[in-house]
Scaffold this motif. Structure first.
Motif, PDB file in Angstrom:
ATOM      1  N   ALA A  28       4.343  -3.741  -9.059  1.00  0.00           N
ATOM      2  CA  ALA A  28       4.125  -2.834  -7.929  1.00  0.00           C
ATOM      3  C   ALA A  28       5.443  -2.555  -7.204  1.00  0.00           C
ATOM      4  N   LEU A  29       6.224  -3.577  -6.965  1.00  0.00           N
ATOM      5  CA  LEU A  29       7.520  -3.402  -6.296  1.00  0.00           C
ATOM      6  C   LEU A  29       8.443  -2.521  -7.142  1.00  0.00           C
ATOM      7  N   LEU A  30       8.504  -2.790  -8.438  1.00  0.00           N
ATOM      8  CA  LEU A  30       9.357  -2.003  -9.323  1.00  0.00           C
ATOM      9  C   LEU A  30       8.882  -0.547  -9.400  1.00  0.00           C
ATOM     10  N   ALA A  31       7.572  -0.340  -9.370  1.00  0.00           N
ATOM     11  CA  ALA A  31       7.045   1.029  -9.409  1.00  0.00           C
ATOM     12  C   ALA A  31       7.491   1.815  -8.179  1.00  0.00           C
ATOM     13  N   HIS A  32       7.460   1.184  -7.011  1.00  0.00           N
ATOM     14  CA  HIS A  32       7.929   1.873  -5.802  1.00  0.00           C
ATOM     15  C   HIS A  32       9.404   2.240  -5.922  1.00  0.00           C
ATOM     16  N   LEU A  33      10.202   1.328  -6.418  1.00  0.00           N
ATOM     17  CA  LEU A  33      11.631   1.621  -6.565  1.00  0.00           C
ATOM     18  C   LEU A  33      11.877   2.684  -7.635  1.00  0.00           C
ATOM     19  N   GLU A  34      11.108   2.642  -8.712  1.00  0.00           N
ATOM     20  CA  GLU A  34      11.264   3.619  -9.788  1.00  0.00           C
ATOM     21  C   GLU A  34      10.899   5.026  -9.312  1.00  0.00           C
ATOM     22  N   TYR A  35       9.781   5.145  -8.620  1.00  0.00           N
ATOM     23  CA  TYR A  35       9.287   6.475  -8.253  1.00  0.00           C
ATOM     24  C   TYR A  35       9.834   6.990  -6.929  1.00  0.00           C
ATOM     25  N   ASP A  36      10.157   6.085  -6.010  1.00  0.00           N
ATOM     26  CA  ASP A  36      10.613   6.512  -4.682  1.00  0.00           C
ATOM     27  C   ASP A  36      12.105   6.295  -4.469  1.00  0.00           C
ATOM     28  N   GLY A  37      12.753   5.572  -5.366  1.00  0.00           N
ATOM     29  CA  GLY A  37      14.184   5.343  -5.254  1.00  0.00           C
ATOM     30  C   GLY A  37      14.532   4.140  -4.408  1.00  0.00           C
ATOM     31  N   PRO A  38      15.826   3.824  -4.323  1.00  0.00           N
ATOM     32  CA  PRO A  38      16.292   2.662  -3.556  1.00  0.00           C
ATOM     33  C   PRO A  38      15.841   2.739  -2.101  1.00  0.00           C
ATOM     34  N   THR A  39      15.556   1.577  -1.544  1.00  0.00           N
ATOM     35  CA  THR A  39      15.101   1.504  -0.152  1.00  0.00           C
ATOM     36  C   THR A  39      15.316   0.104   0.393  1.00  0.00           C
ATOM     37  N   SER A  40      14.977  -0.085   1.654  1.00  0.00           N
ATOM     38  CA  SER A  40      15.158  -1.391   2.299  1.00  0.00           C
ATOM     39  C   SER A  40      13.969  -2.311   2.032  1.00  0.00           C
ATOM     40  N   TRP A  47       8.236   0.531 -19.230  1.00  0.00           N
ATOM     41  CA  TRP A  47       7.091  -0.323 -18.927  1.00  0.00           C
ATOM     42  C   TRP A  47       6.062   0.440 -18.090  1.00  0.00           C
ATOM     43  N   LEU A  48       6.532   1.161 -17.097  1.00  0.00           N
ATOM     44  CA  LEU A  48       5.635   1.922 -16.229  1.00  0.00           C
ATOM     45  C   LEU A  48       5.041   3.137 -16.949  1.00  0.00           C
ATOM     46  N   ALA A  49       5.722   3.622 -17.961  1.00  0.00           N
ATOM     47  CA  ALA A  49       5.276   4.833 -18.660  1.00  0.00           C
ATOM     48  C   ALA A  49       3.919   4.674 -19.329  1.00  0.00           C
ATOM     49  N   GLY A  50       3.582   3.470 -19.772  1.00  0.00           N
ATOM     50  CA  GLY A  50       2.278   3.253 -20.420  1.00  0.00           C
ATOM     51  C   GLY A  50       1.135   3.609 -19.490  1.00  0.00           C
ATOM     52  N   SER A  51       1.161   3.073 -18.297  1.00  0.00           N
ATOM     53  CA  SER A  51       0.118   3.388 -17.311  1.00  0.00           C
ATOM     54  C   SER A  51       0.240   4.823 -16.842  1.00  0.00           C
ATOM     55  N   ALA A  52       1.460   5.274 -16.613  1.00  0.00           N
ATOM     56  CA  ALA A  52       1.660   6.633 -16.107  1.00  0.00           C
ATOM     57  C   ALA A  52       1.139   7.673 -17.097  1.00  0.00           C
ATOM     58  N   SER A  53       1.387   7.474 -18.382  1.00  0.00           N
ATOM     59  CA  SER A  53       0.932   8.472 -19.351  1.00  0.00           C
ATOM     60  C   SER A  53      -0.589   8.465 -19.466  1.00  0.00           C
ATOM     61  N   ALA A  54      -1.210   7.293 -19.365  1.00  0.00           N
ATOM     62  CA  ALA A  54      -2.682   7.240 -19.390  1.00  0.00           C
ATOM     63  C   ALA A  54      -3.262   7.962 -18.174  1.00  0.00           C
TER      64      ALA A  54
END
Length: 162
Positions: free
Chosen positions: A48-60, A115-122
């Motif tokens: 979940a944390l990695l998904a936020h960083l992947e889709y929303d970009g770097p943050t605090s 890794w996220l692409a599997g769920s995203a493509s489904a």
């Protein structure tokens, strides 16, 4: 099967979802982890944390905590766990030198995206088959379910009243 005018009755829908949800979670857990991430002891909370960083970009850390709806200390611990093997990096925010920005390191951006692409493509295949109003209903139902899990059930309330 008990139905109402345009679909299953509430009890049948609940039964179907109770049987379906464990299969969904099980299948999601079986999505292949890219070789670069294998052996890293990554858990769903990390995904979940990695998904936020992947889709929303770097943050605090504080922004991540708000998005994940957990305490900043929890996110800070997770960031520490993912920083040690080099998956995440912390950098000084150029706009506010007192603040640190968390980002996925370039070496792991590809494997995390994979890794996220599997769920995203489904989800993409499912959502493309729905009208916009149906997409809104699916998303609203999942949010409502999440919220309902936080509320005590009628049985729990009755047990507490005794």
């Amino acid at each position: 099967m008990s139905t109402e005018s345009d679909g299953p009755a509430v009890e049948e829908a609940v039964r179907t979802l109770l049987l379906l949800m464990p299969r969904l979670v099980g299948r999601a857990k079986r999505l292949p982890i890219p070789p670069a991430l294998q052996g890293m002891d990554l858990a769903p909370r990390h995904l979940a944390l990695l998904a936020h960083l992947e889709y929303d970009g770097p943050t605090s850390v504080n922004d991540l905590a708000a998005r994940l709806e957990v305490a900043p200390t929890t996110v800070s611990l997770m960031v520490g766990e993912l920083s040690r093997p080099g998956i995440l990096e912390r950098a000084v925010d150029p706009a506010d030198r007192r603040r640190r920005i968390v980002a996925i390191t370039p070496a792991y951006a590809g494997p995390i995206g994979e890794w996220l692409a599997g769920s995203a493509s489904a989800w993409t295949r499912v959502m493309r088959g729905l009208a916009p109003a149906e997409r809104t209903t699916v998303i609203a139902a999942l949010h409502a379910y999440e919220d309902a899990l936080e509320q005590p059930s009628d049985q729990q309330r009755n047990a507490q009243a005794r």
